[in-house]
Design an enzyme around this catalytic site. Structure first.
Site, PDB file in Angstrom:
ATOM      1  N   ASN A 192      -5.810   9.025   5.696  1.00  0.00           N
ATOM      2  CA  ASN A 192      -5.422   7.905   6.758  1.00  0.00           C
ATOM      3  C   ASN A 192      -5.496   8.475   8.218  1.00  0.00           C
ATOM      4  O   ASN A 192      -6.310   7.951   9.025  1.00  0.00           O
ATOM      5  CB  ASN A 192      -4.387   7.188   6.469  1.00  0.00           C
ATOM      6  N   GLU A 203      -7.858   3.597  -6.042  1.00  0.00           N
ATOM      7  CA  GLU A 203      -8.364   3.076  -4.814  1.00  0.00           C
ATOM      8  C   GLU A 203     -10.094   2.929  -5.402  1.00  0.00           C
ATOM      9  O   GLU A 203     -10.600   3.602  -6.365  1.00  0.00           O
ATOM     10  CB  GLU A 203      -8.327   3.989  -3.700  1.00  0.00           C
ATOM     11  N   ARG A 252      -0.560   9.957  -3.564  1.00  0.00           N
ATOM     12  CA  ARG A 252      -0.036   8.951  -2.395  1.00  0.00           C
ATOM     13  C   ARG A 252       0.727   7.753  -2.866  1.00  0.00           C
ATOM     14  O   ARG A 252       1.743   7.255  -2.107  1.00  0.00           O
ATOM     15  CB  ARG A 252      -1.172   8.558  -1.429  1.00  0.00           C
ATOM     16  N   ARG A 278       0.803  -1.084   0.008  1.00  0.00           N
ATOM     17  CA  ARG A 278      -0.110  -0.106   0.120  1.00  0.00           C
ATOM     18  C   ARG A 278       0.962   1.074   0.035  1.00  0.00           C
ATOM     19  O   ARG A 278       1.998   1.111   0.414  1.00  0.00           O
ATOM     20  CB  ARG A 278      -0.785  -0.016   1.203  1.00  0.00           C
ATOM     21  N   HIS A 279       0.424   2.127  -0.252  1.00  0.00           N
ATOM     22  CA  HIS A 279       1.054   3.553  -0.323  1.00  0.00           C
ATOM     23  C   HIS A 279       1.255   3.819   1.190  1.00  0.00           C
ATOM     24  O   HIS A 279       0.744   3.163   2.124  1.00  0.00           O
ATOM     25  CB  HIS A 279       0.288   4.795  -0.660  1.00  0.00           C
ATOM     26  N   HIS A 329      -3.774   0.326  -3.233  1.00  0.00           N
ATOM     27  CA  HIS A 329      -4.324   0.827  -2.094  1.00  0.00           C
ATOM     28  C   HIS A 329      -5.075  -0.609  -1.463  1.00  0.00           C
ATOM     29  O   HIS A 329      -5.120  -1.365  -2.231  1.00  0.00           O
ATOM     30  CB  HIS A 329      -5.564   1.853  -2.693  1.00  0.00           C
TER      31      HIS A 329
HETATM   32  O1  F6P Z   1      -9.194   4.036   4.514  1.00  0.00           O
HETATM   33  C1  F6P Z   1      -8.301   3.808   3.309  1.00  0.00           C
HETATM   34  C2  F6P Z   1      -9.083   3.234   2.271  1.00  0.00           C
HETATM   35  O2  F6P Z   1      -8.048   2.824   1.213  1.00  0.00           O
HETATM   36  C3  F6P Z   1     -10.174   4.100   1.421  1.00  0.00           C
HETATM   37  O3  F6P Z   1      -9.772   4.854   0.495  1.00  0.00           O
HETATM   38  C4  F6P Z   1     -11.077   3.025   0.775  1.00  0.00           C
HETATM   39  O4  F6P Z   1     -12.394   3.644   0.621  1.00  0.00           O
HETATM   40  C5  F6P Z   1     -11.066   1.950   1.969  1.00  0.00           C
HETATM   41  O5  F6P Z   1      -9.732   1.910   2.530  1.00  0.00           O
HETATM   42  C6  F6P Z   1     -11.357   0.499   1.551  1.00  0.00           C
HETATM   43  O6  F6P Z   1     -11.605  -0.338   2.587  1.00  0.00           O
HETATM   44  P1  F6P Z   1     -12.949  -0.972   2.890  1.00  0.00           P
HETATM   45  O7  F6P Z   1     -13.623  -1.458   1.743  1.00  0.00           O
HETATM   46  O8  F6P Z   1     -12.594  -1.754   4.133  1.00  0.00           O
HETATM   47  O9  F6P Z   1     -13.837   0.181   3.329  1.00  0.00           O
END
Ligand code: F6P
Length: 196
Positions: free
Chosen positions: A15, A83, A63, A8-9, A148
């Site tokens: 975050n 992402e 990122r 991941r970044h 991501h």
């Molecule tokens: O919080 C970081 C992230 O990469 C968000 O940008 C993304 O929406 C999320 O994680 C994805 O994880 P989850 O599907 O568990 O919400």
């Protein structure tokens, strides 16, 4: 044998705030991670026998691009590594989503694999989106992929053989290098946590 590197970044300013999506830059800790990652992969401070990726693939977001900035090698920013698009929930915290869109929050909780954010994507959409990237990876070796959380869950599912329902919950921690090596038709995943 093939070898692929995934990460991941580094930690982003979003975050830190618990906000999802967006295009925030790295936090100070995230920048430290980019230096530590470079030390593992042929950048400044590496040992002479450190592996050097032949190709570096990132998303189009700041990122991930900044996470590889100290690593030598040809880089490509791929839209398919961006992402998950959280649509109307982009930029919110999970608490804010629950408050503003309680029904959406409940639906996602009930079926995280199939749930599609309004004006955004689902994990099933992502699985389709990353298919081309996985096929391209398999034609190569020594590729570093910096992407991501949700996208890496989908890509790693291929190498782990995860069940679809498990994919949205796979643990892909920040500040960790994952090294995937092929053994015949099988893949082994080594996890290298990097201190920041
Ligand atoms: O919080 C970081 C992230 O990469 C968000 O940008 C993304 O929406 C999320 O994680 C994805 O994880 P989850 O599907 O568990 O919400």
């Amino acid at each position: 044998h093939r070898v692929f590197y995934f990460s991941r970044h580094g930690e982003s300013e979003f975050n830190v705030l618990g906000r999802i999506g967006g295009d925030a830059d790295l936090s100070p800790r995230g920048k430290k991670y980019s230096e530590n990652l470079a030390k593992q992969l042929g950048g400044p401070g590496s040992s002479p026998n450190a592996p050097k990726p032949r190709l570096i693939w990132t998303s189009e977001l700041q990122r991930t691009i900044h996470t590889v900035q100290n690593i030598p090698g040809p880089r490509t920013a791929l839209k398919d590594l961006n992402e998950i698009n959280a649509g109307i929930c982009e930029g919110l915290t999970y608490e804010e989503i629950q408050e503003r869109f309680p029904q959406e929050f409940a639906w996602r909780d009930a079926d995280k694999l199939k749930y599609r954010y309004p004006h955004g994507e689902s994990y099933l959409d992502l699985l389709q989106r990353v298919d081309g990237v996985v096929q391209a990876l398999l034609l190569n070796t020594e590729v570093l992929v910096v992407s991501h959380q949700a996208v890496l869950r989908c890509i790693l599912a291929y190498f782990k053989g995860s069940k679809p329902e498990e994919i949205p919950y796979v643990n892909v921690p920040l500040h960790t290098l994952l090294i995937v090596k092929s053994h015949g038709y099988d893949f082994k995943i080594e996890t290298v946590p990097l201190k920041v």
